[in-house]
Design an enzyme around this catalytic site. Structure first.
Site, mmCIF file in Angstrom:
data_model
loop_
_atom_site.group_PDB
_atom_site.id
_atom_site.type_symbol
_atom_site.label_atom_id
_atom_site.label_comp_id
_atom_site.label_asym_id
_atom_site.label_seq_id
_atom_site.Cartn_x
_atom_site.Cartn_y
_atom_site.Cartn_z
ATOM 1 N N VAL A 11 0.817 -1.205 0.000
ATOM 2 C CA VAL A 11 0.000 0.000 0.000
ATOM 3 C C VAL A 11 0.859 1.266 0.000
ATOM 4 O O VAL A 11 0.362 2.355 -0.285
ATOM 5 C CB VAL A 11 -0.958 0.005 1.220
ATOM 6 C CG1 VAL A 11 -0.205 0.315 2.509
ATOM 7 C CG2 VAL A 11 -2.131 0.953 1.015
ATOM 8 N N SER A 12 2.140 1.143 0.278
ATOM 9 C CA SER A 12 3.030 2.300 0.400
ATOM 10 C C SER A 12 3.682 2.660 -0.930
ATOM 11 O O SER A 12 4.450 1.859 -1.487
ATOM 12 C CB SER A 12 4.127 2.019 1.425
ATOM 13 O OG SER A 12 5.134 3.006 1.357
#
Length: 213
Positions: A11-12
Site C-alpha cells: 500500500v506504500s
C-alpha cells in the site's frame, strides 16, 4: 557481505520507489536483500499514527510528492484508482509464496507493479484473479486455506515492531533501522563504512526530551 531486511507493505508508494531504486543506489556493494511483507496499518496503530492518509493536507501532499518522484526518477509511478485501500489480500497473496515470511524479488515486484503502475484499482476482482495466476508458480504447497500466510503476516509484523520498525519502507542491517525512501543514501553510506556511524548514530538519538511525557 551485508544482509539487508527490507520491510514493505504494498500500500506504500514509497515502498515501490525504494524497491526500484535500491539496486541503483547500492550498485557496486556486496549485499543480499530479504523482502519481508508487514501490515503497515498495524505498525501505525501501535504508535497512534494516523499515517499520511489520515491527515487531509498531508494526504494531498504525499500523493503529489510520490507522483513527482516517480516522474522525476523515471520510475513509472501512477496512483491507483483508490488509496488507501486494504492491502491484506495482497500481503497474504505474497506470503502464500513463502515458507519463512520472506519473499523473493520477483514476487515483491509483481505485487508492487500491480498497485503502482497503470493507475488501476488494486482490489479489482478481475485484476486480483490475474495477479494470482501470475504468482501461481511461486505458491508454496500445503496452505490451501491460507492459514500459514496469515500467520506469517502476523509474525512478520510483530517481529518488525519488536525490532523498532514503525513504518515502511524500512531497511534493517546489523540491527540498525533505516526508514523511508529518502534513507537509501544513508543506508549506502553505512554499507560503505562511513565513520559517522561509529559515534554519531547513537549520539544523535540521545537528545533529552523537551516536552512532558
Amino acid at each position: 557481505m551485508k544482509h539487508i531486511t527490507f520491510y514493505l507493505d504494498f500500500v506504500s508508494p514509497y515502498a515501490w520507489l525504494a524497491f526500484e531504486r535500491l539496486p541503483e543506489v547500492l550498485e557496486g556493494l556486496s549485499y543480499s536483500v530479504e523482502y519481508r511483507p508487514v501490515l503497515l496499518g498495524a505498525l501505525l496503530k501501535q504508535h497512534g499514527n494516523p499515517g499520511p492518509a489520515g491527515i487531509a493536507p498531508k494526504r494531498d501532499w504525499t500523493y503529489r510528492h510520490v507522483t513527482w518522484l516517480g516522474h522525476s526518477l523515471g520510475l513509472g509511478l501512477q496512483m491507483p484508482a483508490r488509496h488507501p485501500f486494504n492491502p491484506l489480500p495482497m500481503l497474504r497473496q505474497a506470503l502464500a509464496c513463502s515458507r519463512d515470511g520472506s519473499i523473493n524479488r520477483f514476487v515483491a515486484g509483481t505485487l508492487l507493479r500491480h498497485v503502482w503502475q497503470g493507475g488501476h484499482d488494486a482490489l479489482d476482482a478481475q485484476r486480483l484473479t490475474a495477479l494470482a495466476a501470475e504468482l501461481e508458480p511461486q505458491l508454496q504447497p500445503d496452505d490451501a486455506d491460507g492459514a500459514r500466510a496469515k500467520a506469517l503476516l502476523r509474525s512478520n509484523t510483530d517481529a518488525a515492531a519488536a525490532r523498532g520498525v514503525f513504518g515502511v519502507p524500512a531497511f534493517e542491517v546489523d540491527g540498525k533501522i533505516f526508514w523511508g525512501f529518502d534513507s537509501l543514501t544513508m543506508l549506502r553510506a553505512y554499507l560503505d563504512g562511513d565513520s559517522w556511524f561509529g559515534h554519531d548514530w547513537d549520539a544523535a538519538a540521545s537528545v533529552a526530551q523537551g516536552l512532558p511525557g
